[in-house]
Enzyme design. Structure first.
Site, PDB file in Angstrom:
ATOM      1  N   GLY A 239       0.737  -1.279   0.097  1.00  0.00           N
ATOM      2  CA  GLY A 239      -0.156   0.066   0.052  1.00  0.00           C
ATOM      3  C   GLY A 239       0.874   1.297   0.006  1.00  0.00           C
ATOM      4  CD  GLU A 278       0.306  -9.320   1.914  1.00  0.00           C
ATOM      5  OE1 GLU A 278      -0.588  -8.146   1.699  1.00  0.00           O
ATOM      6  OE2 GLU A 278      -0.063 -10.358   2.396  1.00  0.00           O
ATOM      7  N   PRO A 279       4.404  -5.688  -0.787  1.00  0.00           N
ATOM      8  CG  PRO A 279       6.624  -4.963  -0.880  1.00  0.00           C
ATOM      9  CD  PRO A 279       5.595  -5.872  -0.068  1.00  0.00           C
ATOM     10  NE  ARG A 317      -2.433   3.026 -11.527  1.00  0.00           N
ATOM     11  CZ  ARG A 317      -2.380   4.155 -11.046  1.00  0.00           C
ATOM     12  NH1 ARG A 317      -1.678   4.957 -12.091  1.00  0.00           N
ATOM     13  NH2 ARG A 317      -2.458   4.734 -10.302  1.00  0.00           N
ATOM     14  CB  CYS A 349     -15.803   3.232 -28.939  1.00  0.00           C
ATOM     15  SG  CYS A 349     -15.160   2.598 -30.618  1.00  0.00           S
ATOM     16  CD  GLU A 350     -16.301   2.614 -23.149  1.00  0.00           C
ATOM     17  OE1 GLU A 350     -16.836   3.326 -22.513  1.00  0.00           O
ATOM     18  OE2 GLU A 350     -16.837   1.400 -23.599  1.00  0.00           O
ATOM     19  CE1 TYR A 378      -2.433  -3.570  -8.228  1.00  0.00           C
ATOM     20  CE2 TYR A 378      -1.095  -1.575  -7.854  1.00  0.00           C
ATOM     21  CZ  TYR A 378      -1.634  -3.005  -7.587  1.00  0.00           C
ATOM     22  OH  TYR A 378      -1.301  -3.406  -6.136  1.00  0.00           O
TER      23      TYR A 378
HETATM   24  C1  LIG Z   1      -3.203  -5.358  -3.878  1.00  0.00           C
HETATM   25  C2  LIG Z   1      -2.623  -5.794  -2.578  1.00  0.00           C
HETATM   26  C3  LIG Z   1      -1.434  -5.587  -2.086  1.00  0.00           C
HETATM   27  C4  LIG Z   1      -0.341  -4.519  -2.762  1.00  0.00           C
HETATM   28  O1  LIG Z   1      -0.738  -3.350  -2.778  1.00  0.00           O
HETATM   29  P1  LIG Z   1       0.345  -2.245  -3.342  1.00  0.00           P
HETATM   30  O2  LIG Z   1      -0.298  -0.671  -3.023  1.00  0.00           O
HETATM   31  O3  LIG Z   1       0.312  -2.394  -4.817  1.00  0.00           O
HETATM   32  O4  LIG Z   1       1.618  -2.064  -2.613  1.00  0.00           O
HETATM   33  C5  LIG Z   1      -0.879  -6.081  -1.094  1.00  0.00           C
HETATM   34  N1  LIG Z   1      -1.594  -6.973  -0.413  1.00  0.00           N
HETATM   35  C6  LIG Z   1      -2.998  -7.142  -0.733  1.00  0.00           C
HETATM   36  C7  LIG Z   1      -3.730  -8.279   0.153  1.00  0.00           C
HETATM   37  C8  LIG Z   1      -3.449  -6.592  -1.959  1.00  0.00           C
HETATM   38  O5  LIG Z   1      -4.733  -6.899  -2.330  1.00  0.00           O
END
Ligand SMILES: *Cc1c(COP(=O)(O)O)cnc(C)c1O
Length: 427
Positions: A239, A278-279, A317, A349-350, A378
């Site tokens: 996140g 979890e980056p 995005r 076409c949007e 993403y």
């Molecule tokens: C998407 C997601 C992430 C990664 O988020 P980032 O903002 O890309 O770092 C980590 N953990 C979970 C559970 C997610 O769904």
């Protein structure tokens, strides 16, 4: 920082000219820089030294096999959200003991596959899922390590569509439910509850929101232990936000990652838990650009509309999150070049297929190349065939060499995905 820069008047990815890639691979094409992705991974990892947290790269941000292998070779694990991602992580050579399975609605089939592979950890989001994992694991004669994804009732992130930690959104177990569920898990033979996880959103710049969420987790850990529960793992999710606006300046400031790490270490001090992250975006975001070519112009009385060959199916995005991507001409503008505001749109076409409105750009001729910066996360992973466009190509650069890591789909592949219903075929 990243490794995309002008050299001899042409934008390069490390040692390779984007003009050359466009010539040889065509456009639109995602181009990734190995050095940039590795740098971000190392900056993140080293910010925690001497602590060595487990880092599970959130591969939904960018899940190409070559990117996974690059990060896997550096020691990264994978945070996956579907069976397809488990399979792809394994195919890239990331061992099951470095795979964490997250996700709001994992099906029994997906859970069975993951348990059979003996993945490192499954992040449980509902009481029902707990039951399914327990049953599946017992059937397979296994005991699956799990943690509970907590919804800490703190939403954060750059956009409502990427906020996942508020009480009223669909992610995770409420704080009040955790203690009961954790106690229940300890009675189940198919699972071993080891701790908690949280992931409150994406593109977060406000460390305060993360800190508040982590504090709540730490409090929960202490409460669970007071009840006699065993808690050894804390998965703090991803996140952390990146800078989309000012890509050629000091993009990510290592001290910001350091501030994050210091905050985490402060909040978790004395807890005696294994920490994991979890980056996704932080690792791959500005390690990728989307290379595209100007197709035509639609001159309007007010301003010029520049139509490029990349569409929202290639990079969704801006349409989905109103997000900003800096746009660089591949040919370096000479000093004193006049800039005028233009709209930059795709061919789909949007109306939402608009990448930039009133963006100051130097004059762009038909055939000129442009690059959307900071498009590695993403981007390709959200691309689609909408408008029957072939899936976008991907290229990985490493120093002076590059490789096509996903060839552009062929027309036969595009059409061959469909089947004619038997009653429609001519006998
Ligand atoms: C998407 C997601 C992430 C990664 O988020 P980032 O903002 O890309 O770092 C980590 N953990 C979970 C559970 C997610 O769904």
């Amino acid at each position: 920082m990243h490794h995309f820069a002008y050299r001899d008047g042409v934008l390069h990815a490390e040692g390779v000219s984007l003009a050359r890639i466009a010539e040889e691979v065509g456009t639109p094409t995602y181009v990734y820089s190995t050095a940039t992705a590795l740098r971000h991974y190392r900056v993140f990892r080293d910010a925690f030294l001497p602590t060595k947290p487990a880092i599970f790269y959130a591969m939904k941000a960018g899940g190409n096999l070559s990117i996974l292998r690059t990060l896997g070779n550096e020691g990264a694990g994978a945070d996956v959200v579907s069976e397809g991602e488990v399979r792809k992580a394994l195919a890239a050579g990331i061992p099951p003991e470095r795979i964490v399975f997250s996700g709001v609605g994992k099906s029994e089939e997906e859970l069975t596959f993951a348990v059979a592979q003996a993945v490192h950890q499954i992040n449980v989001e509902t009481p029902h899922e707990l039951g399914v994992i327990d049953r599946v694991a017992r059937t397979l004669g296994r005991r699956q390590d799990i943690v509970f994804r907590v919804n800490p009732a703190i939403g954060a992130g750059g956009h409502a569509k990427i906020t996942t930690g508020s009480e009223d959104n669909k992610f995770g177990v409420s704080m009040s439910e955790i203690s009961g569920l954790y106690a229940q898990a300890e009675t189940l033979k198919g699972v071993r509850a080891l701790g908690l996880a949280c992931h409150i959103g994406s593109q977060i710049h406000e460390l305060g929101e993360l800190e508040e969420a982590f504090q709540r987790l730490a409090t929960l850990v202490r409460a669970l232990r007071a009840d006699g529960r065993i808690v050894t793992r804390l998965d703090l999710g991803g996140g952390l936000g990146i800078h989309y606006e000012d890509d050629l300046a000091t993009v990510d400031k290592p001290d910001r990652v350091k501030a994050y790490a210091d905050m985490v270490l402060r909040v978790t001090r004395g807890l005696d838990v294994e920490i994991a992250f979890e980056p996704g975006r932080l690792i791959i975001g500005n390690a990728g650009v989307l290379l595209s070519r100007v197709v035509t112009h639609n001159p309007r009385p007010q301003k010029d509309i520049v139509v490029i060959d990349a569409g929202m199916n290639d990079l969704i995005r801006p349409a989905m999150y109103d997000s900003f991507h800096a746009l660089r001409p591949v040919k370096e503008p000479m000093a004193g070049t006049p800039y005028a505001a233009v709209d930059v749109v795709g061919p789909i076409c949007e109306s939402s297929d608009t990448f930039a409105s009133d963006r100051p750009m130097p004059a762009l001729a038909v055939g000129d190349l442009v690059a959307f910066m900071t498009a590695g996360a993403y981007g390709a992973s959200m691309s689609s065939n909408y408008n029957q466009r072939r899936l976008v190509a991907e290229v990985l650069v490493d120093g002076d060499r590059y490789a096509v890591i996903r060839p552009r789909q062929t027309w036969d592949e595009l059409i061959g995905q469909d089947r004619m219903a038997p009653w429609l075929t001519n006998a």
